[in-house]
Design a protein around this motif. Structure first.
Motif, PDB file in Angstrom:
ATOM      1  N   LEU A  28       0.839  -1.201   0.000  1.00 49.64           N
ATOM      2  CA  LEU A  28       0.000   0.000   0.000  1.00 49.64           C
ATOM      3  C   LEU A  28       0.875   1.253   0.000  1.00 49.64           C
ATOM      4  CD1 LEU A  28      -2.939   0.888   0.022  1.00 49.64           C
ATOM      5  CD2 LEU A  28      -2.886   0.818   2.521  1.00 49.64           C
ATOM      6  N   ALA A  29       1.967   1.246   0.749  1.00 45.83           N
ATOM      7  CA  ALA A  29       2.897   2.372   0.752  1.00 45.83           C
ATOM      8  C   ALA A  29       3.531   2.552  -0.619  1.00 45.83           C
ATOM      9  CB  ALA A  29       3.978   2.154   1.814  1.00 45.83           C
ATOM     10  N   THR A  39       9.730   9.902  -3.491  1.00 45.05           N
ATOM     11  CA  THR A  39      10.917   9.030  -3.407  1.00 45.05           C
ATOM     12  C   THR A  39      10.798   8.031  -2.263  1.00 45.05           C
ATOM     13  OG1 THR A  39      12.061  10.635  -2.013  1.00 45.05           O
ATOM     14  CG2 THR A  39      12.428  10.783  -4.397  1.00 45.05           C
ATOM     15  N   GLY A  40       9.859   8.301  -1.369  1.00 47.14           N
ATOM     16  CA  GLY A  40       9.649   7.392  -0.254  1.00 47.14           C
ATOM     17  C   GLY A  40       8.271   7.567   0.333  1.00 47.14           C
ATOM     18  N   CYS A  41       7.703   6.484   0.841  1.00 46.23           N
ATOM     19  CA  CYS A  41       6.394   6.536   1.496  1.00 46.23           C
ATOM     20  C   CYS A  41       6.405   5.514   2.635  1.00 46.23           C
ATOM     21  CB  CYS A  41       5.272   6.225   0.516  1.00 46.23           C
ATOM     22  SG  CYS A  41       3.617   6.235   1.280  1.00 46.23           S
ATOM     23  N   GLN A  51       8.040   0.938   5.283  1.00 45.19           N
ATOM     24  CA  GLN A  51       8.552   1.989   4.390  1.00 45.19           C
ATOM     25  C   GLN A  51       8.911   1.445   3.024  1.00 45.19           C
ATOM     26  OE1 GLN A  51      11.444   4.687   6.106  1.00 45.19           O
ATOM     27  NE2 GLN A  51      12.533   4.868   4.151  1.00 45.19           N
ATOM     28  N   TRP A  52       8.452   2.202   2.005  1.00 48.13           N
ATOM     29  CA  TRP A  52       8.850   1.929   0.617  1.00 48.13           C
ATOM     30  C   TRP A  52       9.754   3.065   0.169  1.00 48.13           C
ATOM     31  CZ3 TRP A  52       7.812   5.283  -3.461  1.00 48.13           C
ATOM     32  CH2 TRP A  52       8.210   4.829  -4.728  1.00 48.13           C
ATOM     33  N   GLY A  53      10.824   2.762  -0.583  1.00 53.52           N
ATOM     34  CA  GLY A  53      11.741   3.791  -1.044  1.00 53.52           C
ATOM     35  C   GLY A  53      12.679   4.260   0.056  1.00 53.52           C
TER      36      GLY A  53
END
Length: 315
Positions: A28-29, A39-41, A51-53
């Protein structure tokens, strides 16, 4: 609503519509971050961050609420990827489900930990009870049995010489001593001489009545902790009992002394001896007793050469 946020809302709605199960926080992120061009979520749910990215830039964070409660925290990087207010509103229901699932799993783990702790406590209690049972068993074997062996020998003597008043009085006295030893051992009471006079005095009180046993404590000059003294006391009695049972009529010598190694005792007899083999290593009960205070036992014997038992409790 800005175009990136609108795309993110649509992407989240589409992603959730295609799922048969509860959403995965990390995926989902990723959907949110990709739609925003971030760049990040990251989604922080029940204290755990997904955390993604990388998001090396400054992050923009917003609480996600539902039914008046904060369910999670949404963070994107860089800050220019926001605002995400409308997105936070859309995320309320699915993140509520994720929070509840996370907290349920945590409670289950805590419950498992509590169950394991209960099992561990029961296991420790069982082990302690077993150790106490074995300790009582050894004390009965090594202490009270000493009186029973003496009683048996006196009865055999009466059988051969006749029941004179003196012999019967002696039997009654030994029977009383055996009964007292059994009662005191079951109650966890150490022999009074052991508490008041120490190891040398207690051994003298027990062994002086045996004409076939000589006691030498000339090299014993100090007191040791009560557990050490009681262990050596019962170990000596067991060794003497074994001499009476397996070498009847033999002369038994007990020596207790201080050495450079620690407290040492030697119980020897000039009886028939026995062959020490793997199947018959000699006195496992005595070895187990001495091990409780870090002590060791050495048994030396051979047919026709008597038996010598040496025990040492290191300083």
């Amino acid at each position: 609503m800005r175009a990136p946020e609108k795309r993110a809302v649509e992407a989240v709605t589409d992603h959730l519509a295609r799922l048969d199960l509860d959403p995965d926080a990390l995926s989902l992120a990723q959907v949110i971050g990709t739609a925003l061009g971030a760049t990040g979520c990251a989604l922080t749910i029940a204290g755990e961050r997904h955390q993604w990215g990388h998001g090396a830039e400054r992050w923009l964070s917003r609480p996600v609420e539902h039914d008046g409660e904060v369910q999670a925290v949404l963070a994107v990087a860089p800050e220019s990827a926001g605002p995400v207010d409308s997105l936070a509103t859309v995320l309320g229901p699915p993140l509520t489900a994720l929070r509840l699932a996370a907290e349920t799993d945590r409670l289950r783990r805590d419950g498992d930990a509590a169950a394991r702790e209960l099992v561990d406590d029961r296991w420790r209690t069982t082990v302690e009870m077993e150790q106490e049972r074995r300790g009582l068993e050894r004390d009965l074997h090594d202490g009270a049995q000493h009186h029973l062996v003496a009683l048996k020998m006196s009865m055999a003597l009466v059988e051969h010489t006749g029941a004179t008043p003196e012999r019967l009085a002696e039997l009654e006295s030994k029977l009383d001593a055996a009964e007292k030893a059994l009662t005191d051992t079951a109650a966890g009471i150490l022999p009074i001489p052991l508490s008041t006079q120490g190891l040398a005095g207690a051994l003298a009180a027990e062994l002086d009545a045996h004409a076939d046993v000589s006691l030498d404590t000339a090299g014993f000059h100090r007191r040791y902790p009560p557990l050490v003294e009681s262990t050596v006391y019962f170990a000596c009695l067991e060794a003497v009992n074994n001499g009476h049972k397996h070498a009847p009529g033999a002369t038994i010598t007990v020596v207790v002394r201080d050495t450079a190694r620690g407290l040492e005792f030697v119980v020897s007899d000039d009886g028939p001896g026995f062959a020490i083999t793997d199947r018959n290593p000699g006195l496992p009960n005595l070895s187990a007793r001495m091990a409780t205070v870090g002590g060791t036992i050495d048994v030396r014997s051979a047919p026709g050469q008597g038996t010598t038992i040496t025990g040492v409790v290191p300083r």
